[in-house]
Design an enzyme around this catalytic site. Structure first.
Site, PDB file in Angstrom:
ATOM      1  CG  ASP A   1      -4.641  -5.507  10.450  1.00  0.00           C
ATOM      2  OD1 ASP A   1      -4.645  -5.336   9.573  1.00  0.00           O
ATOM      3  OD2 ASP A   1      -4.207  -6.887  10.751  1.00  0.00           O
ATOM      4  CG  ASP A   2      -5.605  -8.075  15.827  1.00  0.00           C
ATOM      5  OD1 ASP A   2      -4.707  -7.992  14.842  1.00  0.00           O
ATOM      6  OD2 ASP A   2      -4.875  -8.065  16.977  1.00  0.00           O
TER       7      ASP A   2
ATOM      8  CG  ASP B   1       5.979 -12.691   9.366  1.00  0.00           C
ATOM      9  OD1 ASP B   1       6.115 -13.133  10.312  1.00  0.00           O
ATOM     10  OD2 ASP B   1       4.875 -12.658   8.852  1.00  0.00           O
TER      11      ASP B   1
ATOM     12  CG  ASP C   1       4.246 -16.269  10.073  1.00  0.00           C
ATOM     13  OD1 ASP C   1       4.857 -16.740  11.195  1.00  0.00           O
ATOM     14  OD2 ASP C   1       3.837 -15.185   9.965  1.00  0.00           O
TER      15      ASP C   1
ATOM     16  CG  ASP D   1       3.517 -12.771  16.312  1.00  0.00           C
ATOM     17  OD1 ASP D   1       2.347 -13.130  17.255  1.00  0.00           O
ATOM     18  OD2 ASP D   1       3.551 -12.669  15.242  1.00  0.00           O
TER      19      ASP D   1
ATOM     20  CG  PHE E   1      -3.150   0.633  11.974  1.00  0.00           C
ATOM     21  CD1 PHE E   1      -3.827   1.128  11.119  1.00  0.00           C
ATOM     22  CD2 PHE E   1      -2.452  -0.421  11.672  1.00  0.00           C
ATOM     23  CE1 PHE E   1      -3.710   0.747   9.693  1.00  0.00           C
ATOM     24  CE2 PHE E   1      -2.152  -0.971  10.468  1.00  0.00           C
ATOM     25  CZ  PHE E   1      -2.861  -0.334   9.471  1.00  0.00           C
TER      26      PHE E   1
ATOM     27  NE  ARG F   1       3.893 -10.642   2.950  1.00  0.00           N
ATOM     28  CZ  ARG F   1       3.318 -10.334   4.168  1.00  0.00           C
ATOM     29  NH1 ARG F   1       2.404  -9.498   4.622  1.00  0.00           N
ATOM     30  NH2 ARG F   1       3.724 -11.141   5.348  1.00  0.00           N
TER      31      ARG F   1
ATOM     32  CG  PHE G   1      14.863  -7.184   6.810  1.00  0.00           C
ATOM     33  CD1 PHE G   1      15.713  -8.188   6.573  1.00  0.00           C
ATOM     34  CD2 PHE G   1      14.658  -6.283   8.033  1.00  0.00           C
ATOM     35  CE1 PHE G   1      16.088  -8.507   7.817  1.00  0.00           C
ATOM     36  CE2 PHE G   1      15.403  -6.905   9.189  1.00  0.00           C
ATOM     37  CZ  PHE G   1      16.449  -8.024   8.838  1.00  0.00           C
TER      38      PHE G   1
ATOM     39  CE  LYS H   1      -2.606  -1.158   3.473  1.00  0.00           C
ATOM     40  NZ  LYS H   1      -2.269  -2.834   3.855  1.00  0.00           N
TER      41      LYS H   1
ATOM     42  CE  LYS I   1       3.891  -9.209  13.966  1.00  0.00           C
ATOM     43  NZ  LYS I   1       3.364 -10.549  13.519  1.00  0.00           N
TER      44      LYS I   1
END
Ligand code: MG
Ligand code: MG
Ligand code: MG
Ligand code: MG
Ligand code: MG
Ligand code: MG
Lengths: 352, 352
Positions: free
Chosen positions: A239-240, A99, A103, A170, A235, A108, A94, A54, A196
């Site tokens: 998002d969650d 990540d 994960d 996390d 924010f 992505r 990076f 974005k 994070k």
């Protein structure tokens, strides 16, 4: 051709800076005498991973500098602030490339994760390093003579380490293969989102612009941080929340936080509010790759009124952050309330 | 208790600095309010990955500073130079932890690779980042007020990026799962060893000590580099040679470069010297996990006289580097020939 809207124009101008930075990086590698296949590889790594998001974080460096200056930026100021913005985007790249490996993610930004591209695999780890390395190469070649060069370096280092700390907590709190809701807590959720996400996404871009604007007073940086960290936390709570309650056509994806055993705001609020019986169900259903389990989790989320609690949280956060912004005493050459208002207005009651 | 030998003493004193640095790093994380499991994890990451190697790179910062000063170091100078030495070791740890993932290696320094330790897995990627992040935290807390602080940062950045470039060309030239000897060449071998090893192992420690000694003349750094890069190249050629011809009881391991499809000095020299028939055999046998194939490669290495060519290379390198060292015009407060003699004498005709 129709006139570009302001937003498209702004993005197009920012985007146009990237090829120049890429060229500079590649020319450095050419000058070291590296063979063509190494140049092409690095070029492809940069292209695949740095643009395509974005770009809000990167563009906010430019926007913030413009507000602080109070007038349109010169060509040179625009370029240098956009370069800093691209350094924020490189830092994010990076983190995201690595990540996704940690994960075992699949896609992505609408394309396969870099490590899943044919022929890449674990070389993606070194590619992530090189995205980070590119930041310091660019900073040195454009800011070495500026009095605040060392401040930029310290800021990038500090923010990088904070983000790595957030990633660590996390990773050890919510491993996908070991579900244990006892590890979760609202306090840990707060640490995760602040470290994070908030530091690199909100404080970093503003602090970079502040250095470029000539601000030196450490109290101003402290005040900016005291606003931007709660703002970043708010924010990420959104998002969650939207992961579960946002409309897929708005947020551009179908949320998977429940399936992925994420230590999200929703589950932490539910854990704090649920009955022992509801807790037993959560223990048996959260983090399972199974849509029936997911539906049971969602039932409990409704039963403990996550939407109502979120609305209250949002209102309270909005008011608190507004109060912090009002507390800024504007002085010439110092902070401006509009820097923070610009962020808050983009975020408040967002649905995507 | 018997008196410590000089070498043991030197190592013990250097090793004793690490727990202090570790304590400082952990206290920083405690101050951020992180939970116990994050502290323990980071502590274990540091302990498992930073000490335990030969520590030659780290200790050479201290040794070089002592030679440049021409007198024993004060307590504070010792501590600060040892801290820089540990930053070199942390940088190496960052590279090794991630290199082992990329190479799917099994053991490192006589213990399982970090990513293979129970419960670690891909979290090792973020752990590698944190080893790198620790460098900048330590540099800031101990050198921020020194005039050469920014030079230290630039040097670490530059060296890190060079090593990443070396790793990239190594990874794309010699992937274990795709054998193609056409990708190899002595020129690529040279790029790999210089970028992946020589900068961080030889130039970095000396340049760090030079900054601490107050050297500012860019020509002195250039001269040091012009000696240390060939020296590092010579060191790595030895490493490649000893992988095949060293005695396992001396080098502490059984070489696997041929089995692992490594772009080593031996195979590149063989490729340049072999007949078409020998080349055909190399194409069919190099890089295979098979001891019969390995034996055939070794036969060709002998047929093209790798040992003789190595002896000639070693003599030539030794003389060239000695000549470069003799070319140093020693001035008060400047470079000293003994800095480089110390490295060369440790390396020349080494068998381990
Ligand atoms: Mg992820
Ligand atoms: Mg993750
Ligand atoms: Mg999310
Ligand atoms: Mg390896
Ligand atoms: Mg490797
Ligand atoms: Mg070797």
């Amino acid at each position: 051709m129709a006139a570009l809207t302001n937003g498209q124009d702004r993005r197009a101008r920012f985007t146009a800076v990237f090829p120049k930075l890429q060229k500079e990086l590649i020319e450095f590698v050419i000058a070291q005498g590296f063979p063509q296949e190494a140049l092409s590889w690095f070029q492809r790594n940069l292209e695949y991973n740095a643009p395509g998001g974005k770009l809000n974080r990167g563009m906010s460096v430019v926007d913030t500098l413009e507000i602080l200056r109070g007038e349109p930026l010169s060509e040179e100021e625009y370029f240098k602030s956009a370069l800093l913005g691209w350094c924020v985007e490189l830092l994010q790249a990076f983190f995201l490339v690595s990540d996704d490996i940690m994960d075992t993610s699949i896609t992505r930004r609408g394309q396969p994760c870099w490590y899943r591209v044919e022929g890449v695999g674990m070389i993606a780890i070194n590619d992530a390093f090189m995205l980070e390395g590119a930041i310091y190469h660019l900073l040195k070649s454009h800011f070495r003579k500026d009095s605040y060069y060392v401040d930029l370096l310290d800021l990038f280092h500090e923010t990088t380490f904070q983000t790595e700390l957030g990633q660590l907590i996390d990773l050890i709190t919510a491993p996908e293969d070991h579900i244990d809701l006892d590890r979760f807590s609202l306090r840990k959720h707060q640490l995760i989102v602040i470290y994070k996400t908030a530091y690199y996404s909100f404080y970093l871009p503003v602090a970079l612009a502040m250095y470029m604007a000539g601000i030196q007073d450490q109290a101003a940086f402290k005040q900016a941080q005291d606003i931007l960290i709660p703002l970043g936390e708010y924010f990420q709570v959104q998002d969650d929340y939207l992961d579960c309650y946002g409309a897929p056509e708005f947020i551009g994806k179908i949320g998977t936080d429940i399936l992925d055993n994420k230590c999200s705001w929703n589950v932490n609020v539910a854990l704090a509010a649920c009955t022992p019986e509801q807790r037993r169900v959560l223990d048996e259903t959260y983090g399972r790759k199974d849509s029936i389990c997911e539906a049971k989790v969602k039932e409990i989320f409704l039963a403990v009124d996550i939407p109502g609690k979120y609305a209250a949280y949002e209102q309270q956060s909005y008011e608190k952050i507004n109060g912090l912004i009002d507390g800024i005493a504007e002085t010439p050459g110092g902070l401006k309330r509009d820097v923070f208002r610009a962020f808050l207005s983009k975020i408040y009651k967002r649905t995507k």
